[in-house]
Design a protein around this motif. Structure first.
Motif, mmCIF file in Angstrom:
data_model
loop_
_atom_site.group_PDB
_atom_site.id
_atom_site.type_symbol
_atom_site.label_atom_id
_atom_site.label_comp_id
_atom_site.label_asym_id
_atom_site.label_seq_id
_atom_site.Cartn_x
_atom_site.Cartn_y
_atom_site.Cartn_z
ATOM 1 N N THR A 1 4.341 2.861 -17.356
ATOM 2 C CA THR A 1 3.627 1.671 -16.895
ATOM 3 C C THR A 1 4.534 0.454 -17.084
ATOM 4 O O THR A 1 5.462 0.490 -17.885
ATOM 5 C CB THR A 1 2.349 1.431 -17.730
ATOM 6 N N SER B 1 1.990 8.613 -18.268
ATOM 7 C CA SER B 1 2.373 7.675 -17.217
ATOM 8 C C SER B 1 3.404 6.711 -17.747
ATOM 9 O O SER B 1 3.354 6.320 -18.912
ATOM 10 C CB SER B 1 1.160 6.856 -16.756
ATOM 11 N N ASP C 1 -6.454 0.737 -6.588
ATOM 12 C CA ASP C 1 -5.491 1.636 -5.934
ATOM 13 C C ASP C 1 -5.023 2.764 -6.857
ATOM 14 O O ASP C 1 -4.507 3.770 -6.390
ATOM 15 C CB ASP C 1 -4.238 0.858 -5.500
ATOM 16 N N PHE C 2 -5.201 2.568 -8.168
ATOM 17 C CA PHE C 2 -4.562 3.485 -9.113
ATOM 18 C C PHE C 2 -5.456 4.659 -9.493
ATOM 19 O O PHE C 2 -6.683 4.564 -9.437
ATOM 20 C CB PHE C 2 -4.158 2.738 -10.393
ATOM 21 N N LEU D 1 -4.964 4.137 -15.734
ATOM 22 C CA LEU D 1 -5.583 2.811 -15.780
ATOM 23 C C LEU D 1 -6.429 2.670 -17.046
ATOM 24 O O LEU D 1 -6.455 1.622 -17.683
ATOM 25 C CB LEU D 1 -6.451 2.620 -14.535
ATOM 26 N N TRP E 1 -6.282 -3.087 -8.730
ATOM 27 C CA TRP E 1 -6.489 -2.043 -9.745
ATOM 28 C C TRP E 1 -7.128 -0.793 -9.151
ATOM 29 O O TRP E 1 -6.894 0.310 -9.625
ATOM 30 C CB TRP E 1 -7.332 -2.570 -10.904
ATOM 31 N N GLU F 1 5.399 -0.936 -6.607
ATOM 32 C CA GLU F 1 4.130 -0.233 -6.373
ATOM 33 C C GLU F 1 3.911 0.014 -4.877
ATOM 34 O O GLU F 1 3.432 1.072 -4.486
ATOM 35 C CB GLU F 1 2.950 -1.050 -6.935
ATOM 36 N N ALA G 1 1.411 6.330 -9.329
ATOM 37 C CA ALA G 1 0.095 5.991 -9.874
ATOM 38 C C ALA G 1 -0.756 5.325 -8.801
ATOM 39 O O ALA G 1 -1.979 5.404 -8.822
ATOM 40 C CB ALA G 1 0.258 5.061 -11.073
ATOM 41 N N ASN G 2 -0.097 4.692 -7.853
ATOM 42 C CA ASN G 2 -0.768 4.088 -6.714
ATOM 43 C C ASN G 2 -1.151 5.206 -5.736
ATOM 44 O O ASN G 2 -0.316 5.739 -5.020
ATOM 45 C CB ASN G 2 0.189 3.084 -6.075
ATOM 46 N N GLN G 3 -2.456 5.550 -5.713
ATOM 47 C CA GLN G 3 -2.907 6.705 -4.916
ATOM 48 C C GLN G 3 -2.658 6.540 -3.431
ATOM 49 O O GLN G 3 -2.490 7.521 -2.714
ATOM 50 C CB GLN G 3 -4.418 6.913 -5.094
#
Lengths: 291, 435
Positions: B321, B319, B134-135, B140, B132, B346, B360-362
């Motif tokens: 999801t 977003s 990572d987002f 989130l 979690w 992801e 969304a995954n930085q």
């Protein structure tokens, strides 16, 4: 019961249709009414709330605006569609070369789906680069005309689109009616010295009375149910100026999942169509007695 | 008799064809696919999404690549119409034909949870190795309800400022590097006014739909306005207390663009079309247009973050999801397969960035694959200051036509800024308490 015993086969043959009709038409009608009296959660509880949905509806100015738009559209579109259908029928009834071709051409838009019709007209009437805009630009008109987004012109556009799309249906009904008027009537009138206008006024129009009652009847119902072309072309805009009753029902039931108020609104529409239809049926029966 | 023999013959030849084709494909594919030798039928996962246009093509390619590299799993992608999506999803769950995996907008998660359409997926995500942390925070937050995760964010899609470089150059608005930057509302208005000389449409933007709401909300947040809706989701609070002045000021600035400075011409029915036709100098639009605009305008296209015109950085966003719809028929194997797909997407989210969105995954932003995509690094950082529409239990603002109609009537001068905003707030409060 006697009848059933006398001809059991007939009733047996009617049974499959009757069962399907009860299940797919009659049951949903009753169920819809029950939903209109409930706080109806699609995946949750359904509680009986009496007339609350209706009260809520009658207190909502958006609802009344939608009712008014629907009535307005009916008042404007019925005369236009009936008269245009009638005139087209007269036109393609004239014996001439390419008669079949013209009949097909005027009927053609009717076979298109609403999405196709809406896309085509959006491309024609869209501002900043639509076909009409480009043509007007080419002949020197620099001012933008907002066919789809001005609250008055949007109605004009919708009427235009609906006429182009559906007048062919009324034309076909009138065309069939015209074939039923005996040619001798026209012959006799011509011998008596009646001119074209008089033949139209005293033979054609009275001869088509029953067709006219039918066409008006069907057209009123169709006009009350207007939705898809408006929704696809203007989205009910600008600012809700073209939202019709069915769009209101659709938005409540299927966007906001408010099935109770949605069902209540559809029962109001049902009542409106029902009352108008009753009046019409009386007119039809008097027309049949008269004709 | 003859019939029967014929049937037999057909059956026999059919079987032969099937055997032959299996053998042929097996032979041709096995060197390519390392795991192709497994005999068992792949686990089928029905996956619903609402992706049209560039989104749709990108997701199709991702599913194809996943299916090719994972012979044990078959993702069956079914794309539903955007406008009908949530209606269909809800009725599918109701009718017992729910998909195994689906997409939801972040600000729609609470509605689906309230309706009982989705279930929490903490355990499943943990088993699949989803991290979690990572987002980005904003998506989130919308995916988490009462401490439980109901959705796994896929992207952040947000408003950007696009411009036509050759038109801006003619108006003298590009800097030495050939780029456009803007620091204040006054400068933006003055630049848009200058560009009138060279473009029929200075800024392409609609006055209907949810776009103006998103623009207003962005300005409002930049001015320091608080949440639009209270935390119990029962009342619209943007016309309460200190929010009120900001809400009015933000709407006035939006209104002025249309009706005072006339830099947004009225009634543009297709805002993207006029920008692609080079009639518009600027357009504020979503990330999903980056490639479409690039293909049409080529080197003339400039892309920059949504302009910060009032102090605090903020830009409307949403977003996509992943969610697990309530589906009693989904087997543990299917759930596991679905999450394997999610994890893989992801981890390879630069593929999804091809649709223009910010993953969304930085962690994706530091990959070479992401950096090689055009324009993406111009706006990737915007994921840190995005502003979502309020998440509620029953109202989705993107399609809340009654509220959007009032906003449009403000811009069309049918009501005043203040009265219109008050009407929007009252209407929203009424809707929030309706169920």
């Amino acid at each position: 019961m006697n009848m059933v015993r006398r001809s059991p086969a007939t009733y047996m043959m009617l049974l499959p249709f009757f069962v399907l009709y009860m299940y797919f038409t009659f049951y949903p009608i009753v169920k819809g009414f029950i939903i209109s009296l409930q706080d109806y959660q699609i995946l949750g509880e359904k509680t009986f709330v009496g007339w609350q949905n209706y009260r809520q509806l009658f207190a909502d100015p958006t609802f009344w605006a939608s009712v008014w738009h629907t009535v307005l559209f009916t008042l404007l579109s019925v005369p236009i569609l009936v008269i245009v259908g009638f005139l087209l029928a007269l036109l393609v009834n004239v014996p001439m070369r390419g008669q079949t071709f013209f009949r097909a051409v005027f009927f053609m838009p009717m076979i298109l789906s609403v999405s196709v019709v809406s896309s085509v007209w959006t491309a024609i009437l869209g501002s900043y680069g639509g076909l009409v805009d480009a043509l007007l630009n080419a002949i020197g008109v620099k001012q933008q005309i907002f066919w789809l987004t001005d609250s008055k012109l949007a109605w004009v556009s919708i009427l235009l689109i609906t006429t182009w799309w559906t007048a062919g249906f009324n034309m076909v009904l009138y065309l069939a009616g015209l074939q039923e008027i005996p040619a001798e009537h026209y012959e006799a009138a011509t011998i008596d010295g009646a001119n074209a206008w008089q033949r139209l006024r005293y033979i054609t129009i009275p001869g088509l009375r029953r067709v006219t009652v039918l066409v008006v009847f069907l057209q009123i119902i169709a006009s009350f149910k207007v939705f898809a072309q408006v929704y696809l072309v203007t989205g009910g805009g600008p600012a809700g100026a073209t939202r019709t009753l069915i769009q209101y029902i659709y938005e409540h039931a299927f966007n906001q999942f408010l099935f109770g108020p949605g069902a209540a609104a559809s029962y109001v529409l049902f009542a409106m169509i029902f009352i108008v239809s009753l009046l019409q049926l009386r007119l039809i029966s008097s027309a049949e007695q008269g004709g | 008799m003859r019939m029967k023999r014929n049937v037999k013959r057909v059956k026999a030849s059919f079987a032969a064809v099937v055997t032959l084709s299996t053998w042929v494909t097996g032979v041709t594919l096995s060197p390519v696919l390392s795991e192709a030798k497994t005999k068992a039928a792949p686990v089928n996962v029905v996956f619903w999404d609402l992706f049209g246009g560039a989104d749709g093509k990108t997701m199709q390619a991702i599913v194809k690549q996943f299916n090719q590299t994972h012979p044990n799993i078959h993702i069956q992608e079914e794309t539903q119409d955007w406008g009908q999506y949530y209606t269909k999803l809800t009725t599918a769950v109701l009718g017992g034909h729910a998909p195994d995996l689906a997409i939801s907008h972040a600000d729609h998660v609470l509605i689906l949870k309230t309706q009982g359409v989705i279930q929490p997926l903490d355990a499943e995500a943990k088993a699949a190795g989803i991290k979690w942390s990572d987002f980005f925070g904003a998506p989130l937050q919308d995916s988490t309800i009462d401490g439980q995760h109901y959705a796994i964010p896929l992207d952040v899609h947000t408003f950007l400022l696009f411009y036509n470089k050759s038109l801006l150059k003619q108006a003298g608005l590009l800097n030495a590097k050939g780029e456009y930057t803007v620091k204040s509302y006054a400068q933006f208005v003055s630049d848009l006014t200058k560009v009138k000389k060279v473009a029929k449409i200075p800024l392409s933007f609609p006055e209907n739909g949810w776009f103006p709401l998103a623009l207003w909300q962005s300005f409002y947040a930049q001015m320091g306005g608080g949440d639009l809706v209270n935390s119990q989701k029962t009342k619209a609070v943007f016309m309460d207390g200190a929010n009120k002045q900001k809400a009015i000021a933000a709407m006035q600035d939006v209104w002025d663009l249309y009706n005072k400075y006339h830099v947004i011409p009225p009634n543009i029915s297709n805002i993207e079309q006029v920008f692609k036709a080079k009639k518009a100098a600027f357009i504020i639009d979503g990330t999903w247009n980056v490639d479409d605009f690039h293909n049409t305008l080529k080197n003339d296209l400039g892309v920059t973050m949504f302009p910060v015109l009032f102090g605090r950085p903020a830009a409307w966003a949403n977003s996509h999801t992943f969610i697990l719809p309530t589906n009693p028929k989904r087997t543990p194997e299917q759930t596991q397969a679905a999450l394997t797909f999610v994890k893989w997407v992801e981890d390879h989210a630069w593929l999804w960035a091809k649709a223009g969105h910010i993953p969304a995954n930085q962690t994706i932003q530091s990959t070479a694959q992401y950096k090689s995509l055009p324009f993406r690094s111009n706006y990737g950082a915007q994921g840190k200051f995005v502003q979502y529409f309020p998440e509620t239990k029953n109202v989705w603002l993107m399609t809340d036509q009654p509220v959007l109609d009032v906003l449009q009537s403000i811009l069309l001068k049918k009501t005043t800024v203040q009265n219109g905003l008050q009407q929007m707030a009252n209407l929203l409060t009424q809707q929030l308490n309706q169920h």
